[in-house]
Design a protein around this motif. Structure first.
Motif, PDB file in Angstrom:
ATOM      1  N   LEU A 113       0.828  -1.211   0.000  1.00 59.31           N
ATOM      2  CA  LEU A 113       0.000   0.000   0.000  1.00 59.31           C
ATOM      3  C   LEU A 113       0.861   1.259   0.000  1.00 59.31           C
ATOM      4  O   LEU A 113       0.543   2.249  -0.660  1.00 59.31           O
ATOM      5  CB  LEU A 113      -0.928   0.008   1.218  1.00 59.31           C
ATOM      6  N   ALA A 114       1.966   1.212   0.751  1.00 62.98           N
ATOM      7  CA  ALA A 114       2.851   2.372   0.830  1.00 62.98           C
ATOM      8  C   ALA A 114       3.505   2.679  -0.514  1.00 62.98           C
ATOM      9  O   ALA A 114       3.910   3.817  -0.772  1.00 62.98           O
ATOM     10  CB  ALA A 114       3.922   2.149   1.893  1.00 62.98           C
ATOM     11  N   SER A 115       3.602   1.671  -1.367  1.00 61.57           N
ATOM     12  CA  SER A 115       4.234   1.880  -2.675  1.00 61.57           C
ATOM     13  C   SER A 115       3.278   2.506  -3.689  1.00 61.57           C
ATOM     14  O   SER A 115       3.693   2.882  -4.779  1.00 61.57           O
ATOM     15  CB  SER A 115       4.755   0.546  -3.221  1.00 61.57           C
ATOM     16  N   MET A 116       1.996   2.622  -3.330  1.00 62.10           N
ATOM     17  CA  MET A 116       1.002   3.180  -4.239  1.00 62.10           C
ATOM     18  C   MET A 116       0.908   4.690  -4.025  1.00 62.10           C
ATOM     19  O   MET A 116       0.614   5.154  -2.924  1.00 62.10           O
ATOM     20  CB  MET A 116      -0.360   2.512  -4.010  1.00 62.10           C
ATOM     21  N   ARG A 117       1.149   5.443  -5.073  1.00 62.88           N
ATOM     22  CA  ARG A 117       1.253   6.898  -4.961  1.00 62.88           C
ATOM     23  C   ARG A 117      -0.063   7.546  -4.557  1.00 62.88           C
ATOM     24  O   ARG A 117      -0.074   8.654  -4.014  1.00 62.88           O
ATOM     25  CB  ARG A 117       1.739   7.478  -6.288  1.00 62.88           C
ATOM     26  N   ALA A 118      -1.182   6.897  -4.813  1.00 60.31           N
ATOM     27  CA  ALA A 118      -2.479   7.491  -4.495  1.00 60.31           C
ATOM     28  C   ALA A 118      -2.892   7.255  -3.045  1.00 60.31           C
ATOM     29  O   ALA A 118      -3.966   7.677  -2.634  1.00 60.31           O
ATOM     30  CB  ALA A 118      -3.557   6.937  -5.433  1.00 60.31           C
ATOM     31  N   LEU A 119      -2.040   6.581  -2.285  1.00 58.12           N
ATOM     32  CA  LEU A 119      -2.351   6.286  -0.882  1.00 58.12           C
ATOM     33  C   LEU A 119      -1.266   6.818   0.046  1.00 58.12           C
ATOM     34  O   LEU A 119      -0.075   6.745  -0.259  1.00 58.12           O
ATOM     35  CB  LEU A 119      -2.463   4.767  -0.661  1.00 58.12           C
ATOM     36  N   ASP A 120      -1.697   7.353   1.172  1.00 61.34           N
ATOM     37  CA  ASP A 120      -0.791   7.628   2.286  1.00 61.34           C
ATOM     38  C   ASP A 120      -1.061   6.553   3.324  1.00 61.34           C
ATOM     39  O   ASP A 120      -2.174   6.479   3.863  1.00 61.34           O
ATOM     40  CB  ASP A 120      -1.071   9.014   2.902  1.00 61.34           C
ATOM     41  N   THR A 121      -0.075   5.717   3.595  1.00 63.90           N
ATOM     42  CA  THR A 121      -0.283   4.570   4.466  1.00 63.90           C
ATOM     43  C   THR A 121       0.490   4.729   5.770  1.00 63.90           C
ATOM     44  O   THR A 121       1.663   5.096   5.769  1.00 63.90           O
ATOM     45  CB  THR A 121       0.168   3.265   3.765  1.00 63.90           C
ATOM     46  N   ARG A 122      -0.185   4.437   6.871  1.00 64.54           N
ATOM     47  CA  ARG A 122       0.435   4.469   8.194  1.00 64.54           C
ATOM     48  C   ARG A 122       0.292   3.078   8.808  1.00 64.54           C
ATOM     49  O   ARG A 122      -0.763   2.450   8.703  1.00 64.54           O
ATOM     50  CB  ARG A 122      -0.229   5.522   9.087  1.00 64.54           C
ATOM     51  N   LEU A 123       1.358   2.598   9.449  1.00 67.21           N
ATOM     52  CA  LEU A 123       1.338   1.288  10.098  1.00 67.21           C
ATOM     53  C   LEU A 123       1.615   1.453  11.584  1.00 67.21           C
ATOM     54  O   LEU A 123       2.664   1.976  11.980  1.00 67.21           O
ATOM     55  CB  LEU A 123       2.392   0.373   9.473  1.00 67.21           C
ATOM     56  N   VAL A 124       0.661   1.013  12.400  1.00 69.00           N
ATOM     57  CA  VAL A 124       0.758   1.128  13.851  1.00 69.00           C
ATOM     58  C   VAL A 124       0.577  -0.253  14.462  1.00 69.00           C
ATOM     59  O   VAL A 124      -0.365  -0.968  14.115  1.00 69.00           O
ATOM     60  CB  VAL A 124      -0.331   2.084  14.395  1.00 69.00           C
ATOM     61  N   VAL A 125       1.502  -0.641  15.347  1.00 72.43           N
ATOM     62  CA  VAL A 125       1.354  -1.909  16.068  1.00 72.43           C
ATOM     63  C   VAL A 125       1.218  -1.597  17.553  1.00 72.43           C
ATOM     64  O   VAL A 125       1.689  -0.570  18.043  1.00 72.43           O
ATOM     65  CB  VAL A 125       2.537  -2.867  15.827  1.00 72.43           C
ATOM     66  N   PHE A 126       0.562  -2.521  18.270  1.00 68.95           N
ATOM     67  CA  PHE A 126       0.325  -2.231  19.680  1.00 68.95           C
ATOM     68  C   PHE A 126       0.164  -3.500  20.511  1.00 68.95           C
ATOM     69  O   PHE A 126      -0.201  -4.564  20.002  1.00 68.95           O
ATOM     70  CB  PHE A 126      -0.947  -1.383  19.838  1.00 68.95           C
ATOM     71  N   ASP A 127       0.514  -3.380  21.793  1.00 68.70           N
ATOM     72  CA  ASP A 127       0.067  -4.297  22.837  1.00 68.70           C
ATOM     73  C   ASP A 127      -0.500  -3.379  23.913  1.00 68.70           C
ATOM     74  O   ASP A 127      -1.546  -2.797  23.715  1.00 68.70           O
ATOM     75  CB  ASP A 127       1.173  -5.247  23.310  1.00 68.70           C
ATOM     76  N   THR A 128       0.206  -3.204  25.033  1.00 63.84           N
ATOM     77  CA  THR A 128      -0.196  -2.134  25.945  1.00 63.84           C
ATOM     78  C   THR A 128       0.501  -0.831  25.579  1.00 63.84           C
ATOM     79  O   THR A 128       0.126   0.236  26.050  1.00 63.84           O
ATOM     80  CB  THR A 128       0.134  -2.502  27.409  1.00 63.84           C
ATOM     81  N   SER A 129       1.519  -0.928  24.726  1.00 63.54           N
ATOM     82  CA  SER A 129       2.187   0.241  24.170  1.00 63.54           C
ATOM     83  C   SER A 129       1.780   0.386  22.710  1.00 63.54           C
ATOM     84  O   SER A 129       1.221  -0.532  22.103  1.00 63.54           O
ATOM     85  CB  SER A 129       3.706   0.094  24.276  1.00 63.54           C
ATOM     86  N   VAL A 130       2.064   1.540  22.152  1.00 63.51           N
ATOM     87  CA  VAL A 130       1.739   1.806  20.753  1.00 63.51           C
ATOM     88  C   VAL A 130       3.011   2.236  20.035  1.00 63.51           C
ATOM     89  O   VAL A 130       3.722   3.123  20.517  1.00 63.51           O
ATOM     90  CB  VAL A 130       0.674   2.919  20.624  1.00 63.51           C
ATOM     91  N   VAL A 131       3.319   1.598  18.901  1.00 59.03           N
ATOM     92  CA  VAL A 131       4.518   1.928  18.140  1.00 59.03           C
ATOM     93  C   VAL A 131       4.130   2.213  16.701  1.00 59.03           C
ATOM     94  O   VAL A 131       3.460   1.406  16.052  1.00 59.03           O
ATOM     95  CB  VAL A 131       5.551   0.776  18.177  1.00 59.03           C
ATOM     96  N   ASP A 132       4.551   3.366  16.206  1.00 58.44           N
ATOM     97  CA  ASP A 132       4.307   3.751  14.822  1.00 58.44           C
ATOM     98  C   ASP A 132       5.499   3.314  13.982  1.00 58.44           C
ATOM     99  O   ASP A 132       6.613   3.804  14.162  1.00 58.44           O
ATOM    100  CB  ASP A 132       4.113   5.271  14.747  1.00 58.44           C
ATOM    101  N   LEU A 133       5.261   2.372  13.063  1.00 62.47           N
ATOM    102  CA  LEU A 133       6.336   1.827  12.234  1.00 62.47           C
ATOM    103  C   LEU A 133       6.247   2.315  10.787  1.00 62.47           C
ATOM    104  O   LEU A 133       6.808   1.697   9.884  1.00 62.47           O
ATOM    105  CB  LEU A 133       6.292   0.291  12.257  1.00 62.47           C
TER     106      LEU A 133
END
Length: 259
Positions: A113-133
């Protein structure tokens, strides 16, 4: 983990990820490109942007038999992806141990998805913490090595972070991938989903993104989301492009029949 062992592990993971990406990327790009194209059709297109096939079909009732032609009252055109507003996609992934397969597939899809120019993609993973990757999306292997499977789960906190990063709700799709076993504020999670939807966000809840089917999941939370119009269901990698396409076009999701 010693560096030599880590590099060996990376090589093995990279091969698996590359094989998976090869299998999934072409169909994903083709499906989503079509969806983005359709969702950006213009109501008042310039001549070069007119979709003549759809325009003629939409105006058949204005056919003039004596002249052998259609006089269109409404022109339908294609928006140009590079010039139209980009859609935003937020993948919010539960990294508890039971979600391991989902994390792998979501990382690969995130990179596609990140490779598609028409999309801005955000990836977030979490447990009790939140990490933006998001800054690691170019390499899903880095994403996988930056993910620690296990620990508790705070979905509400993760969704709060995602919500804080949304700038154009009507152009945003949030995909929560989780078994919905919430260790945080349950009512807060449901209210946050409702608030995002009310602002115009398209919200998708996947119990799993894997070939194995649905994991054990919290049925009460799934029912609460369904009551909001955001049914939670397990999704195979082959179905995911269709789910995303439907969300981007704001049409009903292709929810599989229970097995």
């Amino acid at each position: 983990m010693p560096e030599t062992v880590k590099e060996t592990a990376r090589a093995v993971v990279r091969k698996v990820v590359q094989d998976l990406e090869r299998r999934l990327s072409s169909r994903t790009r083709a499906t989503l490109t079509g969806a983005l194209d359709r969702s950006s059709r213009l109501a008042r297109p310039r001549h070069r942007d007119i979709d003549w096939d759809r325009t003629i079909r939409a105006n058949l009732k204005h056919y003039l038999p004596e002249h052998g032609t259609v006089v269109p009252e409404r022109l339908i055109g294609h928006g140009r992806a590079a010039r139209s507003l980009r859609k935003e996609v937020v993948l919010c992934i539960d990294q508890s141990g039971s979600m391991a397969a989902s994390v792998v597939h979501a990382s690969v899809f995130g990179a596609v998805l990140a490779s598609m120019r028409a999309l801005d993609t955000r990836l977030v993973v979490f447990d009790t913490s939140v990490v933006d990757l998001t800054d690691q999306l170019a390499d899903p292997v880095d994403v996988l090595f930056g993910t620690r499977l296990g620990g508790g789960t705070d979905i509400n906190r993760a969704l709060a972070y995602c919500q804080s990063r949304i700038t154009r709700p009507a152009e945003t799709v949030v995909v929560l991938i989780s078994d919905l076993h919430e260790g945080g504020i349950r009512n807060g999670m449901i209210k946050r989903v409702a608030a995002m939807q009310a602002s115009g966000v398209q919200f998708v809840s996947l119990l799993a993104l894997s070939d194995e089917g649905a994991p054990a999941y919290d049925r009460e939370h799934a029912a609460a989301l369904a009551a909001l119009g955001a049914p939670a269901f397990a999704c195979t990698p082959d179905l995911f492009p269709e789910v995303m396409a439907a969300a981007l076009e704001k049409r009903p999701l292709p929810i599989p029949e229970p097995g």
